[in-house]
Design an enzyme around this catalytic site. Structure first.
Site, PDB file in Angstrom:
ATOM      1  N   ARG A  78       0.834  -1.210   0.000  1.00 34.79           N
ATOM      2  CA  ARG A  78       0.000   0.000   0.000  1.00 34.79           C
ATOM      3  C   ARG A  78       0.874   1.268   0.000  1.00 34.79           C
ATOM      4  O   ARG A  78       0.924   1.995  -0.997  1.00 34.79           O
ATOM      5  CB  ARG A  78      -0.938  -0.032   1.225  1.00 34.79           C
ATOM      6  CG  ARG A  78      -2.057   0.995   1.192  1.00 34.79           C
ATOM      7  CD  ARG A  78      -1.624   2.399   1.603  1.00 34.79           C
ATOM      8  NE  ARG A  78      -1.069   2.456   2.951  1.00 34.79           N
ATOM      9  CZ  ARG A  78      -0.492   3.552   3.447  1.00 34.79           C
ATOM     10  NH1 ARG A  78      -0.388   4.649   2.740  1.00 34.79           N
ATOM     11  NH2 ARG A  78       0.013   3.541   4.664  1.00 34.79           N
ATOM     12  N   ASP A  79       1.610   1.505   1.074  1.00 32.33           N
ATOM     13  CA  ASP A  79       2.370   2.756   1.180  1.00 32.33           C
ATOM     14  C   ASP A  79       3.478   2.772   0.130  1.00 32.33           C
ATOM     15  O   ASP A  79       3.808   3.819  -0.437  1.00 32.33           O
ATOM     16  CB  ASP A  79       2.975   2.879   2.587  1.00 32.33           C
ATOM     17  CG  ASP A  79       3.173   4.319   3.030  1.00 32.33           C
ATOM     18  OD1 ASP A  79       3.103   5.226   2.181  1.00 32.33           O
ATOM     19  OD2 ASP A  79       3.410   4.545   4.225  1.00 32.33           O
ATOM     20  N   HIS A 134       5.086   4.514  12.724  1.00 28.69           N
ATOM     21  CA  HIS A 134       5.117   4.438  11.255  1.00 28.69           C
ATOM     22  C   HIS A 134       6.206   5.417  10.791  1.00 28.69           C
ATOM     23  O   HIS A 134       5.942   6.593  10.560  1.00 28.69           O
ATOM     24  CB  HIS A 134       3.735   4.824  10.734  1.00 28.69           C
ATOM     25  CG  HIS A 134       3.585   4.808   9.245  1.00 28.69           C
ATOM     26  ND1 HIS A 134       2.991   3.769   8.558  1.00 28.69           N
ATOM     27  CD2 HIS A 134       3.926   5.718   8.291  1.00 28.69           C
ATOM     28  CE1 HIS A 134       2.973   4.043   7.269  1.00 28.69           C
ATOM     29  NE2 HIS A 134       3.536   5.223   7.072  1.00 28.69           N
ATOM     30  N   HIS A 178       9.077   6.870   8.273  1.00 24.48           N
ATOM     31  CA  HIS A 178       9.693   6.946   6.944  1.00 24.48           C
ATOM     32  C   HIS A 178      11.164   7.277   7.165  1.00 24.48           C
ATOM     33  O   HIS A 178      11.527   7.917   8.154  1.00 24.48           O
ATOM     34  CB  HIS A 178       8.982   8.004   6.091  1.00 24.48           C
ATOM     35  CG  HIS A 178       7.648   7.536   5.579  1.00 24.48           C
ATOM     36  ND1 HIS A 178       7.465   7.100   4.282  1.00 24.48           N
ATOM     37  CD2 HIS A 178       6.451   7.403   6.192  1.00 24.48           C
ATOM     38  CE1 HIS A 178       6.195   6.728   4.127  1.00 24.48           C
ATOM     39  NE2 HIS A 178       5.557   6.909   5.260  1.00 24.48           N
ATOM     40  N   CYS A 206       4.564   9.143   0.085  1.00 25.44           N
ATOM     41  CA  CYS A 206       3.170   9.559   0.027  1.00 25.44           C
ATOM     42  C   CYS A 206       3.032  10.546  -1.116  1.00 25.44           C
ATOM     43  O   CYS A 206       3.735  11.559  -1.147  1.00 25.44           O
ATOM     44  CB  CYS A 206       2.739  10.214   1.332  1.00 25.44           C
ATOM     45  SG  CYS A 206       1.059  10.854   1.241  1.00 25.44           S
ATOM     46  N   ASN A 236       9.332   4.019   3.480  1.00 25.40           N
ATOM     47  CA  ASN A 236       9.213   3.681   4.898  1.00 25.40           C
ATOM     48  C   ASN A 236      10.493   3.024   5.389  1.00 25.40           C
ATOM     49  O   ASN A 236      11.308   2.561   4.595  1.00 25.40           O
ATOM     50  CB  ASN A 236       8.087   2.656   5.092  1.00 25.40           C
ATOM     51  CG  ASN A 236       6.733   3.216   4.760  1.00 25.40           C
ATOM     52  OD1 ASN A 236       6.390   3.314   3.602  1.00 25.40           O
ATOM     53  ND2 ASN A 236       5.977   3.590   5.769  1.00 25.40           N
TER      54      ASN A 236
HETATM   55  P1  HMG Z   1     -13.158  14.524  -2.639  1.00 21.42           P
HETATM   56  O1  HMG Z   1     -12.875  14.888  -4.038  1.00 21.42           O
HETATM   57  O2  HMG Z   1     -13.343  15.630  -1.634  1.00 21.42           O
HETATM   58  O3  HMG Z   1     -14.388  13.512  -2.565  1.00 21.42           O
HETATM   59  O4  HMG Z   1     -11.963  13.590  -2.181  1.00 21.42           O
HETATM   60  P2  HMG Z   1     -15.931  13.799  -2.383  1.00 21.42           P
HETATM   61  O5  HMG Z   1     -16.340  13.231  -1.062  1.00 21.42           O
HETATM   62  O6  HMG Z   1     -16.228  15.243  -2.660  1.00 21.42           O
HETATM   63  O7  HMG Z   1     -16.555  12.911  -3.566  1.00 21.42           O
HETATM   64  C1  HMG Z   1     -16.334  13.247  -4.942  1.00 21.42           C
HETATM   65  C2  HMG Z   1     -16.545  12.028  -5.817  1.00 21.42           C
HETATM   66  O8  HMG Z   1     -15.562  11.044  -5.504  1.00 21.42           O
HETATM   67  C3  HMG Z   1     -17.899  11.354  -5.634  1.00 21.42           C
HETATM   68  O9  HMG Z   1     -18.281  10.838  -6.908  1.00 21.42           O
HETATM   69  C4  HMG Z   1     -17.612  10.187  -4.733  1.00 21.42           C
HETATM   70  O10 HMG Z   1     -18.489   9.096  -4.880  1.00 21.42           O
HETATM   71  C5  HMG Z   1     -16.204   9.810  -5.192  1.00 21.42           C
HETATM   72  P3  HMG Z   1     -19.350  11.633  -7.825  1.00 21.42           P
HETATM   73  O11 HMG Z   1     -20.590  11.718  -6.961  1.00 21.42           O
HETATM   74  O12 HMG Z   1     -18.737  12.967  -8.074  1.00 21.42           O
HETATM   75  O13 HMG Z   1     -19.450  10.755  -9.022  1.00 21.42           O
HETATM   76  N1  HMG Z   1     -15.475   9.184  -4.104  1.00 21.42           N
HETATM   77  C6  HMG Z   1     -14.900   7.979  -4.155  1.00 21.42           C
HETATM   78  N2  HMG Z   1     -14.789   7.054  -5.129  1.00 21.42           N
HETATM   79  C7  HMG Z   1     -14.135   5.909  -4.808  1.00 21.42           C
HETATM   80  N3  HMG Z   1     -13.609   5.647  -3.588  1.00 21.42           N
HETATM   81  C8  HMG Z   1     -13.696   6.549  -2.605  1.00 21.42           C
HETATM   82  C9  HMG Z   1     -14.355   7.770  -2.873  1.00 21.42           C
HETATM   83  N4  HMG Z   1     -14.589   8.852  -2.127  1.00 21.42           N
HETATM   84  C10 HMG Z   1     -15.277   9.698  -2.876  1.00 21.42           C
HETATM   85  N5  HMG Z   1     -13.186   6.266  -1.394  1.00 21.42           N
HETATM   86  C11 HMG Z   1     -11.090  11.844  -0.770  1.00 21.42           C
HETATM   87  C12 HMG Z   1     -11.883  13.128  -0.831  1.00 21.42           C
HETATM   88  C13 HMG Z   1     -10.810  11.539   0.690  1.00 21.42           C
HETATM   89  C14 HMG Z   1     -11.916  10.732  -1.386  1.00 21.42           C
HETATM   90  C15 HMG Z   1      -9.767  12.025  -1.578  1.00 21.42           C
HETATM   91  O14 HMG Z   1      -9.122  13.143  -1.056  1.00 21.42           O
HETATM   92  C16 HMG Z   1      -8.861  10.834  -1.502  1.00 21.42           C
HETATM   93  O15 HMG Z   1      -9.162   9.773  -2.045  1.00 21.42           O
HETATM   94  N6  HMG Z   1      -7.660  10.968  -0.826  1.00 21.42           N
HETATM   95  C17 HMG Z   1      -6.750   9.875  -0.655  1.00 21.42           C
HETATM   96  C18 HMG Z   1      -5.324  10.371  -0.605  1.00 21.42           C
HETATM   97  C19 HMG Z   1      -4.393   9.219  -0.309  1.00 21.42           C
HETATM   98  O16 HMG Z   1      -4.734   8.051  -0.506  1.00 21.42           O
HETATM   99  N7  HMG Z   1      -3.166   9.525   0.179  1.00 21.42           N
HETATM  100  C20 HMG Z   1      -2.183   8.520   0.510  1.00 21.42           C
HETATM  101  C21 HMG Z   1      -2.528   7.741   1.719  1.00 21.42           C
HETATM  102  S1  HMG Z   1      -2.132   8.584   3.248  1.00 21.42           S
HETATM  103  C22 HMG Z   1      -0.483   8.178   3.577  1.00 21.42           C
HETATM  104  O17 HMG Z   1       0.167   7.638   2.735  1.00 21.42           O
HETATM  105  C23 HMG Z   1       0.073   8.459   4.944  1.00 21.42           C
HETATM  106  C24 HMG Z   1       0.262   7.193   5.803  1.00 21.42           C
HETATM  107  O18 HMG Z   1       1.135   6.280   5.162  1.00 21.42           O
HETATM  108  C25 HMG Z   1       0.818   7.555   7.173  1.00 21.42           C
HETATM  109  C26 HMG Z   1       2.050   8.487   7.114  1.00 21.42           C
HETATM  110  O19 HMG Z   1       3.054   8.148   6.477  1.00 21.42           O
HETATM  111  O20 HMG Z   1       1.941   9.556   7.726  1.00 21.42           O
HETATM  112  C27 HMG Z   1      -1.080   6.472   6.007  1.00 21.42           C
HETATM  113 MG    MG Z   2       3.307   6.408   5.210  1.00 21.69          MG
END
Ligand code: HMG
Ligand code: MG
Length: 318
Positions: free
Chosen positions: A27-28, A223, A225, A256, A265
């Site tokens: 995933r990450d 967690h 990095h 990320c 990581n």
């Molecule tokens: P948004 O654009 O604000 O979404 O994104 P919305 O709620 O306004 O919805 C817009 C449209 O997206 C809608 O469709 C929803 O159905 C669809 P429409 O009605 O327009 O046809 N939608 C989705 N479709 C599929 N799956 C979903 C989903 N949600 C809404 N889950 C949102 C908000 C949170 C969805 C977006 O910002 C997003 O997906 N962000 C993810 C970013 C990400 O994955 N980042 C990496 C992971 S975090 C990380 O790596 C850190 C970590 O490792 C820890 C660390 O290191 O600190 C965990």
């Molecule tokens: Mg991470």
């Protein structure tokens, strides 16, 4: 493989006797790849990690596919893993940011999700398209409905040790975000050093503050990095405090896509070497893990940044 394939074991009785490694490479690691990795390669990576003994493997993310196209095949990957591994695949956690993501995970019968909050305003907006407060409004029904469906929820807190836009992040701010996520119903909090700037004293201070806020070490995971080469030192600091869950990524894959300067990581192999040398049980077969990282590196077309993979894999190649 070198005959020096494992460190000499010299236990430190002041440290925990067993650690749970929470593998985040699929995933990450893969969320940050420039090129799309085929679903079949991802499935093989996960299967190899299971064979290497990793007890928990976060397989993918049910986020918006436009935000993270690298993991747009989440549902197909889960299907492939169920074919390969049966029910074991359903116990692999997946990232879920909101109710839409939860619906997609429930459709697949998954039993563990992880929501991911931010300790800072800027990263909440960049990563989740929400303000710091709005992120909780998004998580509240997600966590409630997951719990009602018998699904376990982990919660990440990103930017616990520094933020590329805001700079220093006060410990109290991290504690407040962590407390709110646990109050929503998260069973475990993973403290993210998203950009790898943390140092051991900071780790100790944050853990003490979380403990004071009623969050015991058993409910916490680290967690790290490794951007600044501090991840192992930070892991030792957390071990000294009594933390027993560590996130790591095979071969040091990762980063990320929404955090400037986030690199891979802590490499699982580097962590395994440390734990083995300290006589701490972890259940992972280092040879198999190194082979997996060498195989993945060949698929990605670049060497692993892990020191242990390079040290052990170098002999195999040469
Ligand atoms: P948004 O654009 O604000 O979404 O994104 P919305 O709620 O306004 O919805 C817009 C449209 O997206 C809608 O469709 C929803 O159905 C669809 P429409 O009605 O327009 O046809 N939608 C989705 N479709 C599929 N799956 C979903 C989903 N949600 C809404 N889950 C949102 C908000 C949170 C969805 C977006 O910002 C997003 O997906 N962000 C993810 C970013 C990400 O994955 N980042 C990496 C992971 S975090 C990380 O790596 C850190 C970590 O490792 C820890 C660390 O290191 O600190 C965990
Ligand atoms: Mg991470």
């Amino acid at each position: 493989m070198t005959t020096l394939g494992l460190p000499q074991v010299v236990p430190d009785p002041s440290l925990p006797g067993r650690v749970r490694i929470y593998e985040v490479g699929p995933r990450d690691g893969l969320q940050n790849e420039q090129t799309l990795v085929p679903t079949s390669t991802k499935a093989e990576l996960v299967r190899r990690l299971v064979d290497a003994g990793l007890p928990v493997i976060e397989s993918t993310s049910f986020v918006h596919p436009r935000w993270v196209p690298q993991l747009a095949d989440a549902a197909d990957l889960v299907d492939a893993l169920v074919v390969d591994l049966g029910d074991v695949a359903l116990d692999m956690p997946v990232l879920v940011p909101n109710e839409r993501g939860l619906d997609r995970a429930l459709e697949k019968g998954l039993r563990h999700i992880a929501v991911f909050g931010s300790a800072t305003e800027t990263f909440a907006r960049r990563n989740l398209n929400r303000s710091l407060d709005e992120q909780f409004a998004m998580f509240e029904p997600t966590v409630r409905r997951a719990r009602d469906a018998g699904v376990d929820v982990r919660a990440y807190v990103s930017m616990c040790f520094g933020d590329p836009w805001e700079g220093a992040v006060p410990v109290d701010q991290v504690v407040s975000v962590g407390r709110r996520l646990v109050d929503l119903g998260a069973s475990e909090l993973s403290l993210g050093d998203t950009i790898g700037t943390g140092t051991p004293g900071h780790v100790t201070a944050l853990l003490a503050a979380l403990n004071d806020a009623g969050l015991p070490n058993e409910s916490l995971a680290m967690h790290f990095h490794d951007t600044y080469g501090q991840a192992l030192s930070n892991a030792v600091a957390a071990l000294r405090c009594g933390v027993t869950t560590f996130d790591a990524s095979t071969g040091g894959l990762g980063g990320c896509p929404y955090a400037k300067s986030a690199t891979g990581n802590l490499a699982t192999e580097d962590l395994v070497w440390l734990l083995t040398g300290l006589g701490i049980e972890h259940g992972v077969d280092l040879d198999r893990l190194v082979s997996t990282s060498l195989w993945m590196a060949s698929r990605l077309g670049r060497p692993s940044p892990s020191a242990v993979v390079r040290a052990l894999g170098g002999d195999a190649d040469g």
